[in-house]
Design a protein around this motif. Structure first.
Motif, PDB file in Angstrom:
ATOM      1  N   ASP A   1       0.821  -1.217   0.000  1.00 30.79           N
ATOM      2  CA  ASP A   1       0.000   0.000   0.000  1.00 30.79           C
ATOM      3  C   ASP A   1       0.853   1.264   0.000  1.00 30.79           C
ATOM      4  OD1 ASP A   1      -2.417  -1.274  -0.145  1.00 30.79           O
ATOM      5  OD2 ASP A   1      -2.724  -1.340   2.030  1.00 30.79           O
ATOM      6  N   LEU A   2       1.879   1.280   0.849  1.00 24.82           N
ATOM      7  CA  LEU A   2       2.736   2.464   0.895  1.00 24.82           C
ATOM      8  C   LEU A   2       3.470   2.647  -0.428  1.00 24.82           C
ATOM      9  CD1 LEU A   2       4.285   2.565   4.480  1.00 24.82           C
ATOM     10  CD2 LEU A   2       2.194   3.612   3.591  1.00 24.82           C
ATOM     11  N   ALA A   3       3.907   1.531  -1.011  1.00 23.55           N
ATOM     12  CA  ALA A   3       4.591   1.616  -2.306  1.00 23.55           C
ATOM     13  C   ALA A   3       3.635   2.174  -3.356  1.00 23.55           C
ATOM     14  CB  ALA A   3       5.116   0.243  -2.725  1.00 23.55           C
ATOM     15  N   ALA A   4       2.402   1.710  -3.326  1.00 23.81           N
ATOM     16  CA  ALA A   4       1.405   2.207  -4.286  1.00 23.81           C
ATOM     17  C   ALA A   4       1.205   3.702  -4.090  1.00 23.81           C
ATOM     18  CB  ALA A   4       0.087   1.468  -4.100  1.00 23.81           C
ATOM     19  N   ASN A   5       1.149   4.128  -2.856  1.00 25.40           N
ATOM     20  CA  ASN A   5       1.000   5.553  -2.555  1.00 25.40           C
ATOM     21  C   ASN A   5       2.198   6.333  -3.087  1.00 25.40           C
ATOM     22  OD1 ASN A   5       0.303   8.014  -1.544  1.00 25.40           O
ATOM     23  ND2 ASN A   5       0.770   7.530   0.585  1.00 25.40           N
ATOM     24  N   ALA A   6       3.384   5.834  -2.810  1.00 25.63           N
ATOM     25  CA  ALA A   6       4.606   6.503  -3.268  1.00 25.63           C
ATOM     26  C   ALA A   6       4.614   6.610  -4.788  1.00 25.63           C
ATOM     27  CB  ALA A   6       5.836   5.755  -2.773  1.00 25.63           C
ATOM     28  N   ARG A   7       4.210   5.536  -5.449  1.00 27.41           N
ATOM     29  CA  ARG A   7       4.181   5.549  -6.912  1.00 27.41           C
ATOM     30  C   ARG A   7       3.183   6.574  -7.427  1.00 27.41           C
ATOM     31  NH1 ARG A   7       6.771   1.604 -10.037  1.00 27.41           N
ATOM     32  NH2 ARG A   7       8.256   0.486  -8.695  1.00 27.41           N
ATOM     33  N   LEU A   8       2.070   6.688  -6.721  1.00 24.43           N
ATOM     34  CA  LEU A   8       1.054   7.676  -7.119  1.00 24.43           C
ATOM     35  C   LEU A   8       1.605   9.088  -6.989  1.00 24.43           C
ATOM     36  CD1 LEU A   8      -1.831   8.447  -7.930  1.00 24.43           C
ATOM     37  CD2 LEU A   8      -2.437   8.429  -5.502  1.00 24.43           C
ATOM     38  N   VAL A   9       2.235   9.368  -5.858  1.00 24.11           N
ATOM     39  CA  VAL A   9       2.844  10.692  -5.658  1.00 24.11           C
ATOM     40  C   VAL A   9       3.886  10.944  -6.737  1.00 24.11           C
ATOM     41  CG1 VAL A   9       4.275  12.086  -4.125  1.00 24.11           C
ATOM     42  CG2 VAL A   9       2.416  10.698  -3.183  1.00 24.11           C
ATOM     43  N   LEU A  10       4.703   9.936  -6.981  1.00 27.51           N
ATOM     44  CA  LEU A  10       5.741  10.063  -8.013  1.00 27.51           C
ATOM     45  C   LEU A  10       5.127  10.390  -9.359  1.00 27.51           C
ATOM     46  CD1 LEU A  10       8.737   9.564  -8.906  1.00 27.51           C
ATOM     47  CD2 LEU A  10       7.972   7.267  -9.535  1.00 27.51           C
ATOM     48  N   ARG A  11       4.088   9.658  -9.715  1.00 29.03           N
ATOM     49  CA  ARG A  11       3.441   9.883 -11.006  1.00 29.03           C
ATOM     50  C   ARG A  11       2.919  11.316 -11.091  1.00 29.03           C
ATOM     51  NH1 ARG A  11      -0.944   6.358 -11.005  1.00 29.03           N
ATOM     52  NH2 ARG A  11       0.399   4.927  -9.822  1.00 29.03           N
ATOM     53  N   THR A  12       2.344  11.772  -9.999  1.00 29.45           N
ATOM     54  CA  THR A  12       1.817  13.138  -9.976  1.00 29.45           C
ATOM     55  C   THR A  12       2.944  14.157 -10.160  1.00 29.45           C
ATOM     56  OG1 THR A  12       0.080  12.436  -8.455  1.00 29.45           O
ATOM     57  CG2 THR A  12       0.488  14.796  -8.633  1.00 29.45           C
ATOM     58  N   LEU A  13       4.007  14.013  -9.388  1.00 31.19           N
ATOM     59  CA  LEU A  13       5.071  15.016  -9.405  1.00 31.19           C
ATOM     60  C   LEU A  13       5.878  15.008 -10.695  1.00 31.19           C
ATOM     61  CD1 LEU A  13       6.405  14.932  -5.732  1.00 31.19           C
ATOM     62  CD2 LEU A  13       4.575  16.296  -6.739  1.00 31.19           C
ATOM     63  N   THR A  14       5.896  13.892 -11.399  1.00 32.31           N
ATOM     64  CA  THR A  14       6.665  13.841 -12.648  1.00 32.31           C
ATOM     65  C   THR A  14       5.777  14.057 -13.867  1.00 32.31           C
ATOM     66  OG1 THR A  14       6.441  11.432 -12.704  1.00 32.31           O
ATOM     67  CG2 THR A  14       8.441  12.314 -11.720  1.00 32.31           C
TER      68      THR A  14
END
Lengths: 208, 208
Positions: free
Chosen positions: A95-108
């Motif tokens: 779940d945390l990894a999924a969250n991190a990936r989501l944030v990453l996708r947003t910021l990039t």
DNA sequence: ATCTTAACGGAACCGAAGGTCCATTAAGAT
DNA sequence: ATCTTAATGGACCTTCGGTTCCGTTAAGAT
């Protein structure tokens, strides 16, 4: 937005007839503001330019939002309403990894990334905008806190763990990179952020 | 600063006679710029006002720095040179905590705090300023990376641990709070940031 | 369907941010 | 000590962000 201290609450523009045209104008202006922010950043945000993009009278933009910061604050209020639902993969790490990936996708993202940096910059220039930004993140964080609470319930994390703090710990390193540099914003960074937050949480660092 | 692509490198203003008056003017202007930033934020940074504060001709400021972002970039270059030496308390936890407390003290300082937020905002508006900011943090991070390397040497952390990344992990949550809100910037937050970084580092998250 | 007036938008206006010109001052070379 | 010219700073000017004015359009109440 407009909490005028005027005698007997003079209603702010756009609050008496919020339907039809007014709503259409707001949508067009907020979309245009987002575009302008993503392109030129907060420093280059010109209300007249926003009006032009939105095909709306310059006067209207100045009357309803007055200042760039005010416009961004309203944009943030709008963004806060479109919350993306979180995933639930059944394990804290996932779940945390999924969250991190989501944030990453947003910021990039070529549009969202610049938009977020601009919005953060705007928040440093105006208290009202800062409050709007805080509210936005409060919504986002609370949404994802659920998966941490679930992990506590499953016994993966110690009881009393501050779920919101864990979620923030995932985002923090990514935003830090975005703003102060020092390494690329890639999948490795996202996974490391998630892993770090999980490790610290397991160690009981976020027990209040 | 001025990397003009001009034919045969026209020297930038202030580079041919950097002594005496020129240096005095630069100091006064940078100090004034810092004051103005801390007070009104980047959005309210007016070069004419800076000139007035520094008791310097408006023309001079515009000629040498042109834009607010350019001025901030130079200010950052100046700040990067005044690096504060790190402590060495002999244990990873103590050193990271000391670092966290230092960052906390900086961000909550009535002058430094607003200054840092302003500078970060400026960096989002201009690439050159962003580079200057990155360089500033690179210096700061490298300075403190030493105590992580020492911890590795002592066997407190796994070999191959990315020292810089650990140091950044300490700062990140504090900057995140500063910018996006969500909790006070207090000693508890600082200690938690340090503890989290230490826990993650011990778990081998920062092994490259 | 009609009426009231909130909200919009074009045009004209104003003030200050930002830039130009040129005389004056003082680095730094001789 | 003298000279050259980099660098400064005051006065003036221009552009344009932001505002005001007022006529037009269309929400929402009747």
């Amino acid at each position: 937005m407009d909490a005028e201290g005027e005698p007997d609450d003079v209603p702010a523009t756009g609050m008496v007839r919020p339907g039809g045209r007014t709503a259409r104008v707001r949508d067009a202006v907020l979309r245009a503001a987002g575009d302008a922010l993503a392109e030129h950043g907060f420093g280059g945000l010109d209300l007249a330019d926003v009006a032009r993009r939105a095909e709306v009278g310059k006067t209207t933009v100045y009357r309803r939002w007055s200042t760039p910061a005010g416009l961004v604050a309203d944009l943030l209020a709008d963004m806060a309403e479109q919350s993306v639902p979180r995933t639930d993969l059944g394990s804290l790490d996932a779940d945390l990894a999924a969250n991190a990936r989501l944030v990453l996708r947003t910021l990039t993202d070529p549009r969202q990334g610049p938009l977020f940096t601009s919005v953060i910059a705007a928040a440093t220039c105006d208290v009202r905008t800062a409050e709007a930004l805080h509210r936005f993140y409060e919504v986002r964080v609370r949404e994802w806190a659920g998966c941490v609470d679930a992990a506590v319930a499953r016994g993966e994390l110690p009881a009393g763990t501050d779920a919101c703090e864990v979620v923030r710990a995932v985002s923090a390193p990514l935003y830090y990179r975005l703003l102060t540099g020092g390494g690329a914003l890639d999948a490795a960074a996202a996974d490391r952020a998630a892993a770090a937050a999980a490790a610290a949480a397991r160690a009981g660092v976020y027990v209040s």
